[in-house]
Design a protein around this motif. Structure first.
Motif, mmCIF file in Angstrom:
data_model
loop_
_atom_site.group_PDB
_atom_site.id
_atom_site.type_symbol
_atom_site.label_atom_id
_atom_site.label_comp_id
_atom_site.label_asym_id
_atom_site.label_seq_id
_atom_site.Cartn_x
_atom_site.Cartn_y
_atom_site.Cartn_z
ATOM 1 N N ASP A 36 33.135 45.204 30.595
ATOM 2 C CA ASP A 36 32.370 44.155 31.261
ATOM 3 C C ASP A 36 33.212 43.656 32.431
ATOM 4 N N PRO A 70 30.603 43.149 44.376
ATOM 5 C CA PRO A 70 30.669 44.252 45.346
ATOM 6 C C PRO A 70 29.902 43.885 46.619
ATOM 7 N N GLN A 71 30.443 44.283 47.742
ATOM 8 C CA GLN A 71 29.831 43.925 49.014
ATOM 9 C C GLN A 71 28.858 44.979 49.526
ATOM 10 N N HIS A 72 28.831 46.129 48.873
ATOM 11 C CA HIS A 72 27.989 47.230 49.333
ATOM 12 C C HIS A 72 27.392 47.912 48.111
ATOM 13 N N TYR A 77 23.860 46.018 36.136
ATOM 14 C CA TYR A 77 24.483 45.199 37.174
ATOM 15 C C TYR A 77 23.640 43.947 37.342
ATOM 16 N N THR A 78 24.208 42.803 37.036
ATOM 17 C CA THR A 78 23.524 41.540 37.286
ATOM 18 C C THR A 78 24.239 40.867 38.446
ATOM 19 N N PRO A 79 23.585 40.796 39.597
ATOM 20 C CA PRO A 79 24.268 40.274 40.781
ATOM 21 C C PRO A 79 24.904 38.910 40.513
ATOM 22 N N ASN A 80 26.112 38.732 40.993
ATOM 23 C CA ASN A 80 26.860 37.485 40.845
ATOM 24 C C ASN A 80 27.226 37.155 39.411
ATOM 25 N N GLN A 81 26.990 38.056 38.469
ATOM 26 C CA GLN A 81 27.394 37.758 37.093
ATOM 27 C C GLN A 81 28.334 38.814 36.543
ATOM 28 N N ASP A 82 27.824 40.010 36.362
ATOM 29 C CA ASP A 82 28.724 41.040 35.846
ATOM 30 C C ASP A 82 28.174 42.443 36.064
ATOM 31 N N LYS A 92 33.539 41.028 34.909
ATOM 32 C CA LYS A 92 32.942 39.703 35.109
ATOM 33 C C LYS A 92 33.250 39.179 36.503
ATOM 34 N N THR A 93 32.237 38.662 37.150
ATOM 35 C CA THR A 93 32.423 38.103 38.480
ATOM 36 C C THR A 93 32.912 36.665 38.367
ATOM 37 N N TYR A 94 34.003 36.381 39.027
ATOM 38 C CA TYR A 94 34.513 35.010 39.062
ATOM 39 C C TYR A 94 34.519 34.518 40.501
ATOM 40 N N SER A 95 34.233 33.230 40.667
ATOM 41 C CA SER A 95 34.345 32.692 42.012
ATOM 42 C C SER A 95 35.637 31.899 42.146
ATOM 43 N N ASP A 96 36.294 31.609 41.021
ATOM 44 C CA ASP A 96 37.488 30.782 41.068
ATOM 45 C C ASP A 96 38.591 31.444 40.241
#
Lengths: 301, 536
Positions: B247, B46-48, B221-226, B249-253
């Protein structure tokens, strides 16, 4: 020795200021407003942009911004991202994972690489030698994302978000595979060269058992270039591995820096990269000190 | 160490405690197909902060949609609005709306949702000093200009909008500046969700641990993880979920997410990587677990009027007629798009197929129009190149060159930020990519923000007084069908002027893992979690 270490540690201070300033300036110099694309097809409300610019001191000139940033940093405050997450939290989440991954990769490349190097260095041009030469050539020529995706699909690896040690073995192998090939080749050349050295001949002539000649006399002297390589490599591994992290969806430091450069989150980039620079400097200091341990001829005063 | 870490420490024991007590039933949603399993879905960071007034992008909306419940929800199949928290939204003149909300709904902290929770949340989001991203969504409400003056330097002269009145615990009245018939649909946008009283005491603290009234409540909320959510058993809406833990999950790819989906480590993915779209590979890979939906969006190229030589209707016609949309969709876009032949997304009420006369491939007519235009020089299409737009727009350029014989180049921009600031500052030197995804499913949302004089996303700086007048008339027509007719008339005028050239609309493609037996992808490219069923 103590004075040498102290001098090296003092050198860290100007390097710290220099790098933080350069990194801060570089992020600052990206010509685009970080809030221009933040609201998709609409422009962001001016009040929002104004508030964010004020909160992040973006309207000050570079020097003032940098000094304000440093002032916060010295009180232990790494700052916050645009979405209000503490940078220290981001680092605290990502860094242990990166360290675990780096250590696994280093262990794999050191153990496999040195063993392969010693065996092939002792028996040049044998079957094993050719096998290692071809397989290392294979590893070197493969891009990391190929090795990564192949092993990921082969072993059906999924790294949980907490990234425990055991789950990082396959990604660690992928990350270390390229360096492993280099380590094997470095060790092989070095061993092959030193086998003909005077001290090895003397040791053999003294009637020392083969194990001791190779393990203590030969290996200890041959391993110096390898240690240099491993040391700098560990420094590089600590800096994260964008590709490997991406393939296995590991939330380490490499991806963190990459995403934040894209989003122009200068505070995050500077904080993380500064930390990386320090780690790298400490690593190279440790390597230099290791030389003295390995080779009695080297002394630091 | 930040507060967020603390929040996580507090939240985890809370979640454990809930698990321990079993948390059975309670809500009206407990049914036979309820299961206590866990589901993981794809997400982006999330950006905000996670509040309705300050969230406007996919990664955040995904969470907001589950944490909060607004007045109106949308059917996952056809995007038709239905009353979610609203008991009724009535108006006789489309200017004063009387809104009654359902009784007995609770926030996750146990307090009841009352009408002032809506009014306070809207006032908070609109107030300029709070600098909320979604502030402009409230601009039609009476008194908005007092809390949110147009000029950046002006201070608000009021703290609340005069157009919002609490009538009772479960009823409030909204007075608009001018009649606006689409308002009951617009309030389905996430920015209109209510906020609990605890938010207003300390918004910063609330952001660490958001409390909503939606089907799922916040866990961690774990930033950059989930981001972890869990079912709110007291939820009474029809979009309740039928599993327990979520859950995100944050993915970068995206490729990694796709291979996780195949491997069963991820249960839902709302976007297919380009490699999986080739030859419909994903359908074979996912064996019946592939999803297709109709997104409510449109991709166009805007032809700015300020670029020298572009203020030329014949040139616009020639460009539009020379683009082989079907061919490009087939050859370059892997059939993941449908041809746009109007200015609206095809599934919307009021869309008439082929209402854009020149949105078709007709090389002969294109050549004739081009000769008539007398245009000399070269054409360019600019876009940010980091989002995979390059291939399609290069193909568009090639198609134009092939038919008209005029040179046409794709001009890459390094980032969306750079690209958008070029457009908003009117610095473009050629055509620009101009894509639009609906905020809420209405044809009005495809006209007012894009083609009204001075509108926020009017990328071509189009201005036609006749169109403005028709749009105003349509907005103020209380009768829904009458309003649609007027919007259609406005579209007809726009289609003659071609301020931007419609290309195609994206079909949504997604998929789910074998752990699920059913799942749906919504028109917003969001997972419809209420349709998820765990395979038994």
């Amino acid at each position: 020795m103590g004075r040498y270490v102290l001098r090296r540690l003092l050198q860290l201070i100007p390097v710290f200021f220099g790098t933080t300033f350069i990194i801060y300036a570089l992020v600052w110099a990206i010509p685009v407003d970080p809030f221009a694309g933040k609201c998709g097809q609409r422009p962001c409300p001016p009040e929002y942009v104004a508030k964010m610019r004020a909160d992040f001191n973006l309207d000050d000139n570079l020097l003032v911004q940098y000094i304000k940033y440093l002032g916060k940093l010295f009180t232990g405050n790494f700052g916050q991202t645009f979405s209000g997450v503490d940078v220290s939290t981001l680092i605290a989440n990502a860094y242990p994972i990166t360290i675990r991954l780096a250590i696994i990769a280093l262990i794999i490349e050191a153990v496999i690489g040195i063993i392969a190097g010693v065996l092939t260095g002792l028996r040049k041009n044998g079957f094993l030698d050719n096998l290692v030469l071809i397989s290392t050539l294979f590893l070197i020529s493969l891009p990391v994302f190929v090795t990564g995706f192949v092993l990921k699909l082969l072993f059906n690896v999924s790294v949980p978000n907490s990234a425990p040690f055991f789950d990082l073995i396959v990604p660690g192998f992928v990350l270390g595979s390229l360096s492993m090939a280099y380590v094997a080749r470095l060790t092989r050349t070095s061993i092959a060269e030193n086998r003909r050295a005077d001290f090895v001949r003397t040791a053999i002539a003294k009637g020392l058992p083969g194990k001791r000649v190779v393990g203590v006399h030969l290996l200890r002297n041959s391993v110096i270039p390898v240690v240099t390589f491993l040391g700098t490599d560990l420094g590089a591994l600590m800096g994260g591995a964008i590709v490997t992290e991406g393939v296995f969806n590991i939330h380490g430091i490499g991806g963190l820096v990459f995403i934040n450069i894209q989003q122009q989150q200068g505070v995050v980039v500077t904080g993380v990269v500064t930390l990386l620079v320090l780690v790298y400097l400490v690593m190279s200091l440790v390597v230099d000190l290791l030389y003295a341990v390995l080779d009695p001829r080297i002394r630091y005063e | 160490m930040g507060k967020r870490k603390m929040a996580a420490f507090v939240a985890v024991p809370a979640a454990v405690a809930l698990l321990a007590t079993g948390c059975g039933g309670g809500g009206s949603t407990a049914g036979a197909d309820n299961s206590d399993g866990a589901v993981s879905i794809y997400g982006t960071e999330p950006q905000h902060p996670l509040t309705p007034g300050n969230t406007n992008e996919q990664g955040g909306i995904r969470v907001i949609d589950e944490l909060y419940a607004g007045l109106v929800g949308f059917d996952p199949d056809n995007a038709k609005p239905y009353n979610l928290m609203a008991e009724s939204i009535t108006s006789s003149d489309a200017k004063v709306y009387d809104i009654k909300i359902k009784k007995g709904w609770k926030f996750h902290d146990g307090t009841e949702v009352k009408s002032h929770n809506f009014v306070d949340a809207w006032n908070y989001a609109a107030l300029a000093t709070n600098a909320q991203i979604n502030a402009d969504f409230f601009s039609q409400i009476q008194g908005f200009d007092e809390v949110h003056p147009d000029s950046k330097d002006a201070k608000p002269t009021a703290q609340t909008m005069s157009g919002l009145k609490v009538v009772g615990d479960y009823e409030f009245q909204v007075t608009l500046k001018a009649p606006f018939s689409v308002f009951p649909v617009k309030v389905g946008y996430e920015g209109f969700d209510p906020l609990p009283d605890v938010f207003f005491k300390d918004p910063k603290k609330f952001e660490q641990n958001p409390i909503g009234n939606g089907p799922m409540k916040f866990v961690s909320y774990t930033p950059n993880q989930d981001i972890k959510l869990t079912r709110f058993d007291g939820y009474q809406g029809q979009d309740a979920v039928h599993f327990k833990d979520l859950d995100i999950k944050t993915y970068s790819d995206l490729n990694t997410a796709y291979s996780d989906l195949q491997g069963g480590q991820l249960d839902f993915l709302d976007l297919m990587p380009p490699a999986a779209l080739v030859g419909d590979k994903y359908k074979a890979d996912l064996q019946g677990r592939a999803l297709n939906t109709t997104l409510i969006d449109i991709d166009t190229i805007a032809v700015p009027y300020y670029v020298p030589g572009y203020n030329n209707p014949d040139l616009r016609k020639a460009i539009s007629l020379s683009i082989d949309r079907d061919g490009i969709i087939k050859q370059v876009l892997n059939n993941a798009y449908t041809t746009a032949n109007s200015y609206f997304a095809s599934s919307l009420d009021g869309n008439v197929p082929n209402s854009c006369e020149f949105c078709k491939y007709d090389p002969e007519a294109a050549k004739a129009a081009f000769t008539k235009s007398g245009f000399t020089g070269k054409l360019t299409i600019a876009s940010n190149s980091d989002g995979g737009h390059k291939e399609a727009l290069t193909a568009v350029c090639n198609s134009i060159t092939k038919v008209l014989g005029v040179s046409c180049d794709f001009v890459p921009q390094t980032s969306l930020g750079q690209f958008r600031s070029m457009i908003t500052s009117h610095q473009a030197t050629g055509m620009v990519r101009s894509d639009w995804s609906a905020d809420y499913p209405s044809i009005e949302n495809f006209l007012n923000p894009l083609y009204k004089t001075g509108a926020s996303s009017n990328d071509s700086t189009y201005s036609n007084p006749a169109v403005d007048k028709l749009l105003e008339q349509a907005d103020s027509t209380a009768d829904k069908d009458g309003a649609i007719k007027l919007y259609q008339q406005a579209e007809a005028l726009i289609a003659k002027d071609l301020p931007s050239i419609p290309l195609w609309s994206e079909k949504g493609t997604g998929g789910y893992s074998s752990k699920l037996s059913a799942a749906k992808l919504s028109w917003k490219r969001q997972p419809d979690l209420s349709s998820f069923r765990l395979a038994s």
